[in-house]
Write a protein that holds these residues in place. Structure first.
Motif, PDB file in Angstrom:
ATOM      1  N   VAL A 292      38.537  41.548  26.392  1.00  0.00           N
ATOM      2  CA  VAL A 292      38.346  42.307  28.451  1.00  0.00           C
ATOM      3  C   VAL A 292      39.784  42.149  28.849  1.00  0.00           C
ATOM      4  O   VAL A 292      40.435  40.668  27.634  1.00  0.00           O
ATOM      5  CB  VAL A 292      37.533  41.782  28.263  1.00  0.00           C
ATOM      6  CG1 VAL A 292      36.245  42.001  28.161  1.00  0.00           C
ATOM      7  CG2 VAL A 292      37.396  40.482  28.264  1.00  0.00           C
ATOM      8  N   LEU A 293      39.370  42.555  30.408  1.00  0.00           N
ATOM      9  CA  LEU A 293      41.404  41.920  30.553  1.00  0.00           C
ATOM     10  C   LEU A 293      41.161  40.468  30.498  1.00  0.00           C
ATOM     11  O   LEU A 293      42.620  40.443  30.821  1.00  0.00           O
ATOM     12  CB  LEU A 293      41.627  43.238  31.657  1.00  0.00           C
ATOM     13  CG  LEU A 293      42.539  42.929  32.442  1.00  0.00           C
ATOM     14  CD1 LEU A 293      42.683  44.271  33.115  1.00  0.00           C
ATOM     15  CD2 LEU A 293      42.661  41.979  33.706  1.00  0.00           C
ATOM     16  N   THR A 294      39.857  40.250  31.030  1.00  0.00           N
ATOM     17  CA  THR A 294      40.934  38.785  31.699  1.00  0.00           C
ATOM     18  C   THR A 294      40.934  37.986  29.903  1.00  0.00           C
ATOM     19  O   THR A 294      40.908  36.664  30.258  1.00  0.00           O
ATOM     20  CB  THR A 294      39.038  38.073  32.164  1.00  0.00           C
ATOM     21  OG1 THR A 294      38.039  38.720  31.379  1.00  0.00           O
ATOM     22  CG2 THR A 294      39.043  38.737  33.492  1.00  0.00           C
ATOM     23  N   ASP A 295      40.785  38.299  28.924  1.00  0.00           N
ATOM     24  CA  ASP A 295      40.616  37.273  27.853  1.00  0.00           C
ATOM     25  C   ASP A 295      41.982  37.477  27.276  1.00  0.00           C
ATOM     26  O   ASP A 295      42.852  36.754  27.566  1.00  0.00           O
ATOM     27  CB  ASP A 295      40.180  37.887  26.846  1.00  0.00           C
ATOM     28  CG  ASP A 295      38.601  38.235  25.979  1.00  0.00           C
ATOM     29  OD1 ASP A 295      38.603  36.728  27.438  1.00  0.00           O
ATOM     30  OD2 ASP A 295      38.141  38.442  25.898  1.00  0.00           O
TER      31      ASP A 295
ATOM     32  N   ASP B 109      35.743  50.838  29.351  1.00  0.00           N
ATOM     33  CA  ASP B 109      34.587  51.127  30.096  1.00  0.00           C
ATOM     34  C   ASP B 109      35.612  49.486  30.961  1.00  0.00           C
ATOM     35  O   ASP B 109      36.656  48.820  30.972  1.00  0.00           O
ATOM     36  CB  ASP B 109      33.225  50.386  29.648  1.00  0.00           C
ATOM     37  CG  ASP B 109      32.524  50.435  31.225  1.00  0.00           C
ATOM     38  OD1 ASP B 109      32.853  51.544  31.532  1.00  0.00           O
ATOM     39  OD2 ASP B 109      32.633  49.119  31.148  1.00  0.00           O
ATOM     40  N   GLY B 110      35.487  50.051  32.495  1.00  0.00           N
ATOM     41  CA  GLY B 110      35.800  49.544  33.225  1.00  0.00           C
ATOM     42  C   GLY B 110      37.298  50.386  34.043  1.00  0.00           C
ATOM     43  O   GLY B 110      38.080  50.751  33.249  1.00  0.00           O
TER      44      GLY B 110
ATOM     45  N   TRP C 270      40.151  45.761  38.441  1.00  0.00           N
ATOM     46  CA  TRP C 270      40.924  44.288  38.699  1.00  0.00           C
ATOM     47  C   TRP C 270      41.922  43.782  39.869  1.00  0.00           C
ATOM     48  O   TRP C 270      41.804  42.962  39.984  1.00  0.00           O
ATOM     49  CB  TRP C 270      40.974  43.951  37.253  1.00  0.00           C
ATOM     50  CG  TRP C 270      41.569  42.628  36.741  1.00  0.00           C
ATOM     51  CD1 TRP C 270      40.460  41.550  36.439  1.00  0.00           C
ATOM     52  CD2 TRP C 270      42.848  41.654  36.752  1.00  0.00           C
ATOM     53  NE1 TRP C 270      41.753  40.270  37.164  1.00  0.00           N
ATOM     54  CE2 TRP C 270      42.779  40.296  36.274  1.00  0.00           C
ATOM     55  CE3 TRP C 270      43.926  42.808  36.775  1.00  0.00           C
ATOM     56  CZ2 TRP C 270      43.886  40.009  36.501  1.00  0.00           C
ATOM     57  CZ3 TRP C 270      44.983  41.983  37.456  1.00  0.00           C
ATOM     58  CH2 TRP C 270      45.022  40.614  36.772  1.00  0.00           C
ATOM     59  N   ALA C 271      42.971  45.007  39.605  1.00  0.00           N
ATOM     60  CA  ALA C 271      43.485  44.368  41.014  1.00  0.00           C
ATOM     61  C   ALA C 271      43.189  43.886  41.853  1.00  0.00           C
ATOM     62  O   ALA C 271      43.511  42.939  42.928  1.00  0.00           O
ATOM     63  CB  ALA C 271      45.014  45.660  40.680  1.00  0.00           C
ATOM     64  N   HIS C 272      41.865  44.685  42.960  1.00  0.00           N
ATOM     65  CA  HIS C 272      41.661  44.359  44.360  1.00  0.00           C
ATOM     66  C   HIS C 272      40.482  43.561  44.241  1.00  0.00           C
ATOM     67  O   HIS C 272      40.901  42.352  44.952  1.00  0.00           O
ATOM     68  CB  HIS C 272      41.169  45.434  44.230  1.00  0.00           C
ATOM     69  CG  HIS C 272      41.748  46.790  44.794  1.00  0.00           C
ATOM     70  ND1 HIS C 272      42.585  46.806  45.674  1.00  0.00           N
ATOM     71  CD2 HIS C 272      42.098  47.859  44.257  1.00  0.00           C
ATOM     72  CE1 HIS C 272      43.750  47.893  45.990  1.00  0.00           C
ATOM     73  NE2 HIS C 272      42.614  48.881  45.066  1.00  0.00           N
TER      74      HIS C 272
ATOM     75  N   LYS D 260      36.137  42.202  38.753  1.00  0.00           N
ATOM     76  CA  LYS D 260      35.812  42.802  37.746  1.00  0.00           C
ATOM     77  C   LYS D 260      36.635  42.564  36.226  1.00  0.00           C
ATOM     78  O   LYS D 260      37.380  41.840  36.016  1.00  0.00           O
ATOM     79  CB  LYS D 260      36.565  44.425  38.464  1.00  0.00           C
ATOM     80  CG  LYS D 260      35.791  44.598  39.629  1.00  0.00           C
ATOM     81  CD  LYS D 260      34.621  44.724  39.616  1.00  0.00           C
ATOM     82  CE  LYS D 260      34.188  45.129  41.110  1.00  0.00           C
ATOM     83  NZ  LYS D 260      32.574  46.015  41.517  1.00  0.00           N
ATOM     84  N   ASN D 261      36.611  43.457  36.043  1.00  0.00           N
ATOM     85  CA  ASN D 261      36.692  43.636  34.106  1.00  0.00           C
ATOM     86  C   ASN D 261      36.502  44.464  33.272  1.00  0.00           C
ATOM     87  O   ASN D 261      36.232  45.852  33.561  1.00  0.00           O
ATOM     88  CB  ASN D 261      36.006  42.717  32.842  1.00  0.00           C
ATOM     89  CG  ASN D 261      36.874  41.607  32.695  1.00  0.00           C
ATOM     90  OD1 ASN D 261      37.737  41.577  32.328  1.00  0.00           O
ATOM     91  ND2 ASN D 261      36.183  39.550  32.720  1.00  0.00           N
ATOM     92  N   VAL D 262      37.647  45.100  32.647  1.00  0.00           N
ATOM     93  CA  VAL D 262      37.958  45.910  31.974  1.00  0.00           C
ATOM     94  C   VAL D 262      37.752  45.918  30.371  1.00  0.00           C
ATOM     95  O   VAL D 262      38.726  44.397  29.372  1.00  0.00           O
ATOM     96  CB  VAL D 262      39.431  46.499  31.368  1.00  0.00           C
ATOM     97  CG1 VAL D 262      39.573  48.114  31.201  1.00  0.00           C
ATOM     98  CG2 VAL D 262      39.283  46.605  33.014  1.00  0.00           C
TER      99      VAL D 262
END
Length: 417
Positions: A124-127, A171-172, A177-179, A183-185
């Motif tokens: 995921v993006l946060t990783d 997905d996502g 996420w920027a806003h 949120k995640n991707v």
């Protein structure tokens, strides 16, 4: 007699078929060469036909690029990539979507993160954000993800990786996420990830200055090695830059261009179908088709149309002896001269221009036009004031004389063309 006639016909037909096969082979080779030069890579999944054409002609393509440019052709079971680099970075060579140096840094660190991933690994993006932050912190750089502009930089970097096919979106959405950072991707890694950054023939620590990074081959310190290095420099510039005037070559490289002109023109015509023309200003190449893999001038942007109109107006000014043509075929204009020519075009043709161009002042229009011409090596500013801003003379390339444009009325449709 009948048998002899039949045999003669069969021979002619066989020769005709061989000629057609050879022409098709040449067309495919040129299509492959153009794609390799102008795309990051060609994957079997996205363009299977072209991938197999490259595979069929791999040896010829590999040997030609190695001989004349030093570029390395990589071929795997899923993709083909020409590992290429310019001799010097130009402003127009960057990603147009990127707005800040930070975008490029995050793009590179995201690639570092992907090195540890295998094909079809999900993450995921946060990783990515967490591990990139830790890596940057270790080098003394702190990222503030509460800062919206810094989050947007990461979004632009990740979206570019998606566009290149390096990141596979599952997905996502990055903009969410920027806003809202909660949120995640979800992503997957593609096989292309480890081929984005180009290959270097030596360890990076062995390079002493930035200019050394343009090396693609380690050359032996012999006469043959120096000749090969010079040949590679010349062909790389001719293939990557829009145009190279004689005054822009190093003296050794210019000697090679002048003495090997015919061989250069034949080689580029054979592999890429480029047509060379010798001007007083230099040796320039043109692509004969209206469209192609490469970026062509005139572009689809309206500013290219304005440049063509400008070329026509400049020709008329030369015909009236209002402009001076140098021995190299160039024309030197002051900023006032540029604006005066644009004023005449504006008076005659502004009804056909885009709303944006109609609303611009002559100064803004001159900046836009000369910037576009500079990017395409159709002109350049000479002379600056102490602040490096004032531009005294705009030198228009001799190649601009190749064009002459005007608006015409299509009588049947009653529209401009």
């Amino acid at each position: 007699m009948a048998r002899g006639g039949t045999t003669s016909y069969a021979i002619r037909r066989m020769r005709s078929n061989k000629k057609a096969d050879a022409e098709q082979w040449n067309e495919r080779r040129r299509a492959c060469a153009h794609a390799l030069l102008n795309r990051p890579w060609i994957t079997k999944e996205d363009d299977a036909e072209l991938f197999y054409w490259i595979k069929d002609q791999y040896t010829e393509l590999r040997d030609w690029f190695a001989e004349y440019t030093g570029f390395v052709l990589l071929l795997t079971r899923t993709m083909a990539k020409l590992d290429k680099a310019p001799l010097a970075a130009e402003p127009w060579m960057g990603f147009p979507e990127f707005r800040d140096v930070r975008d490029y840094a995050l793009f590179t660190y995201a690639l570092w993160y992907l090195e540890s991933k295998t094909e079809l690994d999900q993450f995921v993006l946060t990783d990515i954000v967490e591990q990139v932050s830790e890596q940057l912190k270790a080098t003394g750089v702190e990222m503030d993800w509460e800062n919206y502009q810094q989050r947007l930089s990461m979004v632009r970097a990740l979206k570019k990786l998606r566009q290149l096919g390096v990141l596979v979106h599952v997905d996502g959405d990055e903009t969410d996420w920027a806003h809202h950072t909660d949120k995640n991707v979800l992503y997957e890694c593609s096989p292309s990830a480890r081929y984005v950054l180009r290959y270097y023939p030596k360890e990076l620590k062995q390079y002493g200055k930035l200019e050394d990074f343009n090396e693609q081959v380690v050359y032996p310190e012999t006469v043959e090695g120096e000749l090969r290095k010079r040949r590679h420099r010349v062909y790389r510039r001719l293939l990557i830059e829009p145009a190279v005037a004689d005054r822009e070559w190093h003296s050794d490289d210019l000697y090679y261009v002048v003495t090997q002109r015919r061989a250069i023109m034949d080689n580029l015509q054979f592999m890429l179908g480029l047509e060379g023309s010798r001007y007083r200003e230099g040796l320039f190449f043109f692509y004969p088709e209206l469209t192609g893999e490469c970026s062509l001038f005139p572009t689809a942007a309206a500013i290219s149309d304005l440049v063509l109109l400008f070329a026509g107006e400049l020709r008329r000014a030369i015909g009236r002896n209002d402009c001076y043509v140098t021995d190299q075929g160039t024309v030197e204009l002051t900023r006032t001269d540029v604006e005066a020519l644009l004023y005449k075009l504006q008076q005659r043709h502004s009804d056909y221009w885009s709303k944006e161009h109609r609303s611009m002042g002559l100064g803004e229009l001159a900046d836009l036009l000369t910037q576009h011409m500079t990017e395409w090596k159709l002109g350049s500013w000479l002379g600056q004031d102490g602040d490096g801003e004032a531009r005294q003379r705009f030198v228009v390339s001799a190649v601009v004389s190749r064009w002459n444009a005007d608006y015409s009325l299509d009588e049947e449709e009653g529209a401009t063309s």
